[in-house]
Design an enzyme around this catalytic site. Structure first.
Site, PDB file in Angstrom:
ATOM      1  N   VAL A  14     -54.587   2.370 -52.343  1.00 31.88           N
ATOM      2  CA  VAL A  14     -54.368   1.232 -53.223  1.00 31.88           C
ATOM      3  C   VAL A  14     -55.178   0.027 -52.771  1.00 31.88           C
ATOM      4  O   VAL A  14     -55.895  -0.598 -53.570  1.00 31.88           O
ATOM      5  CB  VAL A  14     -52.855   0.894 -53.303  1.00 31.88           C
ATOM      6  N   LEU A 156     -52.618   3.033 -60.505  1.00 32.91           N
ATOM      7  CA  LEU A 156     -53.798   3.906 -60.473  1.00 32.91           C
ATOM      8  C   LEU A 156     -53.466   5.314 -59.978  1.00 32.91           C
ATOM      9  O   LEU A 156     -52.553   5.520 -59.193  1.00 32.91           O
ATOM     10  CB  LEU A 156     -54.919   3.287 -59.638  1.00 32.91           C
ATOM     11  N   GLU A 158     -54.833   8.851 -58.194  1.00 28.26           N
ATOM     12  CA  GLU A 158     -55.859   9.349 -57.299  1.00 28.26           C
ATOM     13  C   GLU A 158     -56.813  10.218 -58.110  1.00 28.26           C
ATOM     14  O   GLU A 158     -56.395  10.928 -59.013  1.00 28.26           O
ATOM     15  CB  GLU A 158     -55.222  10.170 -56.176  1.00 28.26           C
ATOM     16  N   PHE A 252     -48.679  14.569 -69.625  1.00 32.10           N
ATOM     17  CA  PHE A 252     -47.629  14.914 -68.648  1.00 32.10           C
ATOM     18  C   PHE A 252     -46.668  15.983 -69.154  1.00 32.10           C
ATOM     19  O   PHE A 252     -45.493  15.997 -68.819  1.00 32.10           O
ATOM     20  CB  PHE A 252     -46.914  13.659 -68.140  1.00 32.10           C
ATOM     21  N   CYS A 263     -47.077   9.765 -54.391  1.00 32.35           N
ATOM     22  CA  CYS A 263     -46.366   8.802 -55.237  1.00 32.35           C
ATOM     23  C   CYS A 263     -45.104   9.377 -55.866  1.00 32.35           C
ATOM     24  O   CYS A 263     -44.004   8.901 -55.599  1.00 32.35           O
ATOM     25  CB  CYS A 263     -47.291   8.272 -56.308  1.00 32.35           C
TER      26      CYS A 263
END
Ligand code: UDX
Length: 432
Positions: A14, A156, A158, A252, A263
């Protein structure tokens, strides 16, 4: 646009992306990290993480002298108008986040304030952390320099972090004062993005709720997939049909081995912990976690169904990273799958285009290979764990000739079942 002086504390995913991208949009940025090896790498323009597109941006902005790296918060805060806290909040055994690093940074920020500064928390933190950080800064801010605490959660992903930062769906800023709101709006002005202004606690909760909701979507489709298997339906088709409803949306809803990474699992756990702590047991989140964990066991059961006896068999794992385009293996399904297979006496060969090095410290007795073909050679079964694009382009005909038995268990429904079967593979997917 006004060029601002910014300090970013923490050079993890981050922090590094934030610092580099803020320099890219024209600000003067100093990134702080207390790991001397990391600083040495970064100063040479080398990356401590694999993140597509980040390295050239870092080099470009370092050369333009908009981006630099330092070891002490004092060095970064001399002229800073805003300081971002982007240090780690690792999970503890009870599911709560360890906020020690945040507290240390808050203290140091307080001791180094020289002018009005906006202190923005970017790390994923439990709701009410902003309040605690503000209290801590007030306690150590002996000269009573004015500051404002802001929550500015980062969304954000990865693998697409640079793109996500430079073209965000939304920027959330949780503020207490108009002054802080204006600083943050000015800072992000060049991005021309939708900015949502809230109070600090709501901003903190947006991050938790968003990540938990996305995890829920994944577990939901994985549970639907289990039913599909039981009744003979195809989860890919069900997901497609659901996704066409704009109220649901198609993203998703990819069934498979479930979510990993640093996360979702961590944030889900932390949100459940927080909910109980504040007086409401958000039990749905426990189910989301359980379904996710079961998917890994279910995947291994599929390998067992294909091979009958796993003991003594060689399994070729395709992919170690928790998702493609990253070398991150934290909470990656591959790690659990390897342990489950080894517990049953399997021999494991594994290949990942970029994550082998990072995985090596987390796994034992795994033959790490330099190519997918090398991993498949002599294997009784291929277990596809990460959907790296290169797996679609492999010479599968050749791979088949190298295997003991041409069996594929596709944990991401990534390959075309009909094509694989035509090539002579025994193919098993997830939820179909
Ligand atoms: C996530 C959030 O997307 C991001 O907003 C937040 O800031 C950090 O957490 P990241 O962990 O990088 O980002 O990955 P993401 O692309 O969201 O995928 C998370 C996991 O879910 C991966 O393991 C992925 O394989 C899995 N996944 C995703 C599915 O199993 N099915 C899907 O449909 C989507």
């Amino acid at each position: 646009m006004k060029k601002m002086n910014i300090c970013v504390v923490g050079c993890g995913y981050v922090g590094l992306v934030t610092g580099t991208c803020l320099a890219e949009i024209g600000h003067q940025v100093i990134c702080i990290d207390n790991d001397p090896r990391k600083l040495q790498l970064l100063r040479k323009g080398k990356m401590p993480i694999y993140e597509p597109g980040l390295e050239p941006l870092l080099l470009k902005n370092s050369k333009a002298k908009r981006l630099s790296f330092a070891a002490h918060i004092a060095d970064g805060m001399k002229n800073a108008e805003a300081v971002f806290i982007a240090v780690g909040t690792p999970p503890q055994a009870d599911g709560s986040a360890d906020l020690t690093f945040i507290e240390t940074v808050a203290r140091e920020i307080a001791q180094n304030l020289t002018r009005y500064t906006v202190v923005a928390e970017k790390s994923t933190v439990p709701v009410e952390t902003g309040e605690q950080v503000e209290r801590t800064i007030n306690r150590y801010n002996k000269k009573r320099i004015p500051f404002d605490m802001v929550s500015n959660p980062e969304f954000l992903r990865e693998g697409t972090a640079v793109e996500d930062f430079l073209h965000p769906d939304r920027i959330v800023i949780g503020v207490k004062t108009k002054r802080a709101e204006l600083v943050m709006k000015e800072l992000y002005g060049p991005l021309n993005a939708k900015i949502l202004v809230t109070d600090v606690k709501s901003a903190e909760l947006i991050k938790h709720a968003s990540n938990s909701y996305l995890s829920t979507k994944i577990s939901f489709i994985n549970a639907v997939g289990r039913i599909c298997e039981l009744v003979g339906a195809d989860v890919e088709k069900v997901a497609e049909g659901m996704g066409l409803d704009p109220r649901i949306g198609a993203s998703f809803l990819r069934a498979g081995l479930g979510f990993g990474g640093f996360c979702f699992p961590k944030d889900l756990e932390a949100f459940h912990y927080i909910s109980k702590k504040v007086g409401y047991d958000f039990d749905l989140l426990r189910a989301v976690k359980d379904i996710n964990e079961q998917q890994r066991v279910h995947f291994v059961k599929k390998i067992e169904e294909a091979l009958w006896i796993i003991k003594g068999k060689t399994i070729a794992l395709f992919g170690l990273a928790f998702k493609p385009h990253t070398d991150d293996v934290r909470f990656a399904p591959a790690i659990d799958v390897i342990e489950l297979l080894q517990a049953q006496g399997a021999k494991i060969k594994a290949y990942d285009p970029v994550a082998t090095e990072k995985a090596a410290s987390l796994i034992k007795n795994v033959h790490l290979c330099k190519s997918a073909t090398e991993a498949a050679a002599g294997a009784d079964c291929i277990a596809l764990v990460t959907e790296w694009p290169e797996f679609k382009k492999l010479d599968w005909k050749r791979i088949k000739t190298k295997m003991q038995h041409p069996i594929i268990v596709d944990g991401r429904n990534y390959l075309n079942p009909a094509e694989m079967r035509t090539l002579g593979f025994e193919y098993r997917g997830m939820g179909r």
